[in-house]
Scaffold this motif. Structure first.
Motif, mmCIF file in Angstrom:
data_model
loop_
_atom_site.group_PDB
_atom_site.id
_atom_site.type_symbol
_atom_site.label_atom_id
_atom_site.label_comp_id
_atom_site.label_asym_id
_atom_site.label_seq_id
_atom_site.Cartn_x
_atom_site.Cartn_y
_atom_site.Cartn_z
ATOM 1 N N GLY A 1 -8.860 1.962 -9.005
ATOM 2 C CA GLY A 1 -9.384 1.711 -7.675
ATOM 3 C C GLY A 1 -10.230 0.453 -7.577
ATOM 4 N N ARG A 2 -10.359 -0.261 -8.690
ATOM 5 C CA ARG A 2 -11.220 -1.448 -8.690
ATOM 6 C C ARG A 2 -10.425 -2.738 -8.567
ATOM 7 N NH1 ARG A 2 -13.941 1.847 -12.538
ATOM 8 N NH2 ARG A 2 -12.816 0.889 -14.277
ATOM 9 N N GLY A 3 -9.115 -2.645 -8.554
ATOM 10 C CA GLY A 3 -8.283 -3.839 -8.436
ATOM 11 C C GLY A 3 -7.312 -3.701 -7.286
ATOM 12 N N THR A 4 -7.194 -4.762 -6.494
ATOM 13 C CA THR A 4 -6.261 -4.769 -5.379
ATOM 14 C C THR A 4 -5.438 -6.048 -5.400
ATOM 15 O OG1 THR A 4 -7.923 -5.754 -3.915
ATOM 16 C CG2 THR A 4 -7.740 -3.349 -3.898
ATOM 17 N N TYR A 5 -4.309 -5.992 -4.699
ATOM 18 C CA TYR A 5 -3.428 -7.161 -4.621
ATOM 19 C C TYR A 5 -2.716 -7.109 -3.280
ATOM 20 C CZ TYR A 5 -0.014 -10.668 -6.032
ATOM 21 O OH TYR A 5 0.743 -11.806 -6.119
ATOM 22 N N TYR A 6 -2.555 -8.279 -2.661
ATOM 23 C CA TYR A 6 -1.971 -8.334 -1.322
ATOM 24 C C TYR A 6 -0.858 -9.377 -1.250
ATOM 25 C CZ TYR A 6 -6.216 -5.843 0.021
ATOM 26 O OH TYR A 6 -7.227 -4.921 0.121
ATOM 27 N N ALA A 7 0.090 -9.083 -0.385
ATOM 28 C CA ALA A 7 1.075 -10.099 -0.040
ATOM 29 C C ALA A 7 0.376 -11.215 0.726
ATOM 30 C CB ALA A 7 2.186 -9.489 0.807
ATOM 31 N N ASP A 8 0.842 -12.432 0.563
ATOM 32 C CA ASP A 8 0.221 -13.565 1.237
ATOM 33 C C ASP A 8 0.217 -13.385 2.758
ATOM 34 O OD1 ASP A 8 1.471 -16.131 -1.051
ATOM 35 O OD2 ASP A 8 -0.283 -14.828 -1.155
ATOM 36 N N SER A 9 1.231 -12.730 3.271
ATOM 37 C CA SER A 9 1.372 -12.581 4.717
ATOM 38 C C SER A 9 0.303 -11.695 5.344
ATOM 39 C CB SER A 9 2.756 -12.030 5.066
ATOM 40 O OG SER A 9 2.962 -10.777 4.429
ATOM 41 N N VAL A 10 -0.379 -10.880 4.537
ATOM 42 C CA VAL A 10 -1.375 -9.966 5.088
ATOM 43 C C VAL A 10 -2.770 -10.219 4.530
ATOM 44 C CG1 VAL A 10 0.417 -8.211 5.360
ATOM 45 C CG2 VAL A 10 -1.116 -8.126 3.371
ATOM 46 N N LYS A 11 -2.869 -11.131 3.583
ATOM 47 C CA LYS A 11 -4.155 -11.387 2.928
ATOM 48 C C LYS A 11 -5.185 -11.829 3.968
ATOM 49 C CE LYS A 11 -3.411 -13.002 -1.054
ATOM 50 N NZ LYS A 11 -3.047 -13.921 -2.165
ATOM 51 N N GLY A 12 -6.365 -11.211 3.906
ATOM 52 C CA GLY A 12 -7.420 -11.532 4.849
ATOM 53 C C GLY A 12 -7.376 -10.702 6.125
ATOM 54 N N THR B 1 2.572 5.312 -8.448
ATOM 55 C CA THR B 1 3.146 5.058 -9.761
ATOM 56 C C THR B 1 2.084 5.166 -10.833
ATOM 57 O OG1 THR B 1 4.335 3.441 -11.118
ATOM 58 C CG2 THR B 1 2.727 2.563 -9.578
ATOM 59 N N THR B 2 2.519 5.461 -12.052
ATOM 60 C CA THR B 2 1.624 5.410 -13.198
ATOM 61 C C THR B 2 1.757 4.076 -13.938
ATOM 62 O OG1 THR B 2 3.287 6.486 -14.574
ATOM 63 C CG2 THR B 2 1.626 7.907 -13.559
ATOM 64 N N TRP B 3 2.574 3.189 -13.412
ATOM 65 C CA TRP B 3 2.766 1.859 -14.012
ATOM 66 C C TRP B 3 1.430 1.121 -14.056
ATOM 67 C CZ3 TRP B 3 7.699 -0.082 -15.402
ATOM 68 C CH2 TRP B 3 7.687 -1.396 -15.858
ATOM 69 N N GLY B 4 1.100 0.579 -15.214
ATOM 70 C CA GLY B 4 -0.111 -0.213 -15.325
ATOM 71 C C GLY B 4 -1.370 0.601 -15.516
ATOM 72 N N LYS B 5 -1.183 1.899 -15.853
ATOM 73 C CA LYS B 5 -2.362 2.741 -16.044
ATOM 74 C C LYS B 5 -3.212 2.186 -17.180
ATOM 75 C CE LYS B 5 -3.663 7.586 -16.451
ATOM 76 N NZ LYS B 5 -3.164 8.977 -16.653
ATOM 77 N N TYR B 6 -4.513 2.241 -16.994
ATOM 78 C CA TYR B 6 -5.527 1.751 -17.935
ATOM 79 C C TYR B 6 -5.566 0.223 -18.016
ATOM 80 C CZ TYR B 6 -5.282 6.620 -19.395
ATOM 81 O OH TYR B 6 -5.253 7.976 -19.404
ATOM 82 N N SER B 7 -4.859 -0.438 -17.132
ATOM 83 C CA SER B 7 -4.936 -1.897 -17.068
ATOM 84 C C SER B 7 -5.496 -2.309 -15.715
ATOM 85 C CB SER B 7 -3.551 -2.511 -17.255
ATOM 86 O OG SER B 7 -2.782 -2.371 -16.070
ATOM 87 N N ASP B 8 -5.667 -3.613 -15.542
ATOM 88 C CA ASP B 8 -6.158 -4.132 -14.270
ATOM 89 C C ASP B 8 -5.019 -4.443 -13.299
ATOM 90 O OD1 ASP B 8 -8.689 -6.045 -16.006
ATOM 91 O OD2 ASP B 8 -8.802 -4.044 -15.121
ATOM 92 N N TYR B 9 -3.817 -4.177 -13.731
ATOM 93 C CA TYR B 9 -2.649 -4.556 -12.954
ATOM 94 C C TYR B 9 -2.463 -3.660 -11.723
ATOM 95 C CZ TYR B 9 2.261 -5.608 -11.932
ATOM 96 O OH TYR B 9 3.433 -5.980 -11.328
#
Length: 128
Positions: free
Chosen positions: A55-66, A99-107
């Motif tokens: 819950g500490r990392g987020t990522y956005y598509a450029d079209s919606v960023k901001g 998904t459980t993809w990237g669990k325990y990582s910042d991804y």
């Protein structure tokens, strides 16, 4: 197994706001990274936003960023997508995914194939 149910879609005018919710049931919600995708008529489903398993990392598509913000509430097993300054091109069916993809990582997973579970979608229509 994880079951996902989206809500909060609707019709809004250009420049308006909506908050989508995705309620999860099944296995431990905090073990999953969560994402939002959308699909407009005649187009491929595209990535919108993701929040990683911690819950500490987020990522956005450029079209919606901001303009869009993804967040989660582990106590309620719910992930949110706050959408501000909406544009006609934001019109689509919005899908929640887990998904459980990237669990325990910042991804924060951002590819369709990285997600295992999907909701049924909620329609967002932005009128000009």
């Amino acid at each position: 197994q994880v079951q996902l149910v989206e809500s909060g879609g609707g019709l809004v005018q250009v420049g308006g706001s909506l908050r989508l919710s995705c309620a999860a049931s099944g296995r431990t919600f905090s073990s999953y990274a969560m994402g939002w995708f959308r699909q407009a008529p005649g187009k491929e489903r595209e990535f919108v936003a993701a929040i990683n398993w911690s819950g500490r990392g987020t990522y956005y598509a450029d079209s919606v960023k901001g303009r869009f913000t993804i967040s989660n509430d582990n106590a309620k097993n719910t992930v949110y997508l706050q959408m501000n300054s909406l544009k006609p091109e934001d019109t689509a069916v919005y899908y929640c995914a887990a998904t459980t993809w990237g669990k325990y990582s910042d991804y924060s997973p951002r590819l369709r194939d990285e997600y295992d579970y999907w909701g049924q979608g909620t329609q967002v229509t932005v009128s000009s």
